[in-house]
Design a protein around this motif. Structure first.
Motif, short mmCIF file in Angstrom:
data_model
loop_
_atom_site.label_atom_id
_atom_site.label_comp_id
_atom_site.label_asym_id
_atom_site.label_seq_id
_atom_site.Cartn_x
_atom_site.Cartn_y
_atom_site.Cartn_z
N ALA A 61 0.83 -1.21 0.00
CA ALA A 61 0.00 0.00 0.00
C ALA A 61 0.86 1.26 0.00
O ALA A 61 0.49 2.28 -0.60
N MET A 62 2.04 1.20 0.63
CA MET A 62 2.94 2.36 0.63
C MET A 62 3.41 2.70 -0.79
O MET A 62 3.74 3.84 -1.08
N LEU A 63 3.44 1.69 -1.66
CA LEU A 63 3.91 1.88 -3.03
C LEU A 63 2.79 2.21 -4.02
O LEU A 63 3.07 2.68 -5.12
N LYS A 101 -0.76 7.23 0.85
CA LYS A 101 0.45 6.75 1.54
C LYS A 101 1.72 7.17 0.79
O LYS A 101 2.71 7.56 1.41
N ILE A 102 1.71 7.10 -0.54
CA ILE A 102 2.87 7.50 -1.34
C ILE A 102 3.25 8.95 -1.02
O ILE A 102 4.43 9.25 -0.81
N HIS A 103 2.26 9.82 -0.96
CA HIS A 103 2.53 11.25 -0.73
C HIS A 103 3.24 11.51 0.59
O HIS A 103 3.93 12.51 0.73
N ARG A 104 3.09 10.60 1.55
CA ARG A 104 3.73 10.79 2.85
C ARG A 104 5.23 10.52 2.79
O ARG A 104 5.99 11.09 3.55
N TRP A 105 5.67 9.62 1.90
CA TRP A 105 7.10 9.30 1.84
C TRP A 105 7.79 9.87 0.60
O TRP A 105 9.01 9.94 0.55
N PHE A 106 7.01 10.28 -0.40
CA PHE A 106 7.61 10.86 -1.61
C PHE A 106 6.66 11.92 -2.16
O PHE A 106 5.82 11.64 -3.00
N SER A 107 6.84 13.14 -1.68
CA SER A 107 5.97 14.25 -2.06
C SER A 107 5.99 14.45 -3.57
O SER A 107 7.04 14.48 -4.19
N GLY A 108 4.80 14.56 -4.15
CA GLY A 108 4.68 14.82 -5.58
C GLY A 108 4.59 13.59 -6.44
O GLY A 108 4.19 13.67 -7.61
N LEU A 109 4.96 12.41 -5.90
CA LEU A 109 4.87 11.17 -6.67
C LEU A 109 3.45 10.63 -6.56
O LEU A 109 2.85 10.66 -5.48
N VAL A 117 16.78 7.58 1.69
CA VAL A 117 15.98 8.29 2.69
C VAL A 117 14.49 8.00 2.49
O VAL A 117 13.75 7.84 3.46
N ALA A 118 14.04 7.89 1.24
CA ALA A 118 12.64 7.57 0.98
C ALA A 118 12.26 6.23 1.61
O ALA A 118 11.20 6.10 2.22
N LEU A 119 13.14 5.24 1.50
CA LEU A 119 12.89 3.94 2.13
C LEU A 119 12.89 4.08 3.65
O LEU A 119 12.06 3.45 4.34
N ASP A 120 13.80 4.88 4.20
CA ASP A 120 13.82 5.12 5.65
C ASP A 120 12.52 5.78 6.11
O ASP A 120 11.96 5.41 7.15
N ILE A 121 12.03 6.74 5.33
CA ILE A 121 10.79 7.43 5.67
C ILE A 121 9.62 6.47 5.59
O ILE A 121 8.74 6.46 6.47
N MET A 122 9.58 5.64 4.55
CA MET A 122 8.52 4.65 4.41
C MET A 122 8.47 3.76 5.65
O MET A 122 7.40 3.51 6.21
N GLU A 123 9.63 3.29 6.09
CA GLU A 123 9.70 2.43 7.27
C GLU A 123 9.25 3.19 8.52
O GLU A 123 8.50 2.66 9.35
N ALA A 124 9.68 4.44 8.66
CA ALA A 124 9.29 5.25 9.83
C ALA A 124 7.78 5.45 9.87
O ALA A 124 7.16 5.35 10.94
#
Length: 161
Positions: A29-31, A36-44, A122-129
């Protein structure tokens, strides 16, 4: 731990191997879920899911870049073009959690490459956080990892002068 950078016949691969203590459904779901995407990769944004789908990245000022999906299997695999590069996420169950393998294929190394690879780190770190329910400071994390990736590429003989 940094990504593993390896030479391939047409350039380089940056491979991130991560373990998230969350279900495959939560990580998937994060992908694929735009909220959820917007929380770890703004604009994607996932514009259309599936093998014929695409993602977009809001570049600001009304401009968007489109990234076609190149490989897709629900809950397991999402791959897409990323400019001249290619990004591939492979997910699989691992005990109580999910193994995430992300590979960025890099045909050309430029002075932007270590910045981008640090960004994915960092995007992966943010996703995990986010999944863990904790905060993380994007800018300071990127500033921590960028010099590491620059040194890593330089140690492989890449000259950014």
């Amino acid at each position: 731990m940094t990504a593993e950078i390896t030479k391939n016949p047409t350039g380089y691969n940056a491979t991130f191997d991560r373990y998230f203590e969350h279900s495959l459904e939560q990580v998937w779901a994060m992908l694929t879920d735009n909220h959820k995407i917007h929380r770890w990769f703004s604009g994607l944004q996932m514009e259309e899911e599936g093998e014929t789908g695409h993602l977009t990245l809001d570049m600001g000022h009304g401009k968007k870049k489109e990234f076609p999906v190149t490989d897709y299997k629900t809950g397991e695999l999402l791959a897409f073009e990323w400019g001249d590069d290619h990004v591939r996420f492979e997910l699989g169950p691992d005990g109580q959690g999910t193994r995430v393998k992300m590979v960025e294929t890099l045909p050309n190394i430029t002075d932007q490459t270590p910045k981008d690879v640090a960004g994915w780190h960092v995007a992966l770190d943010i996703m995990e956080a986010i999944l863990d329910g904790r905060g993380i400071e994007r800018t300071s994390e990127w500033e921590r990892w960028y010099p590491e990736y620059k040194r890593l590429f330089e140690s492989m003989g890449v000259d950014f002068a």
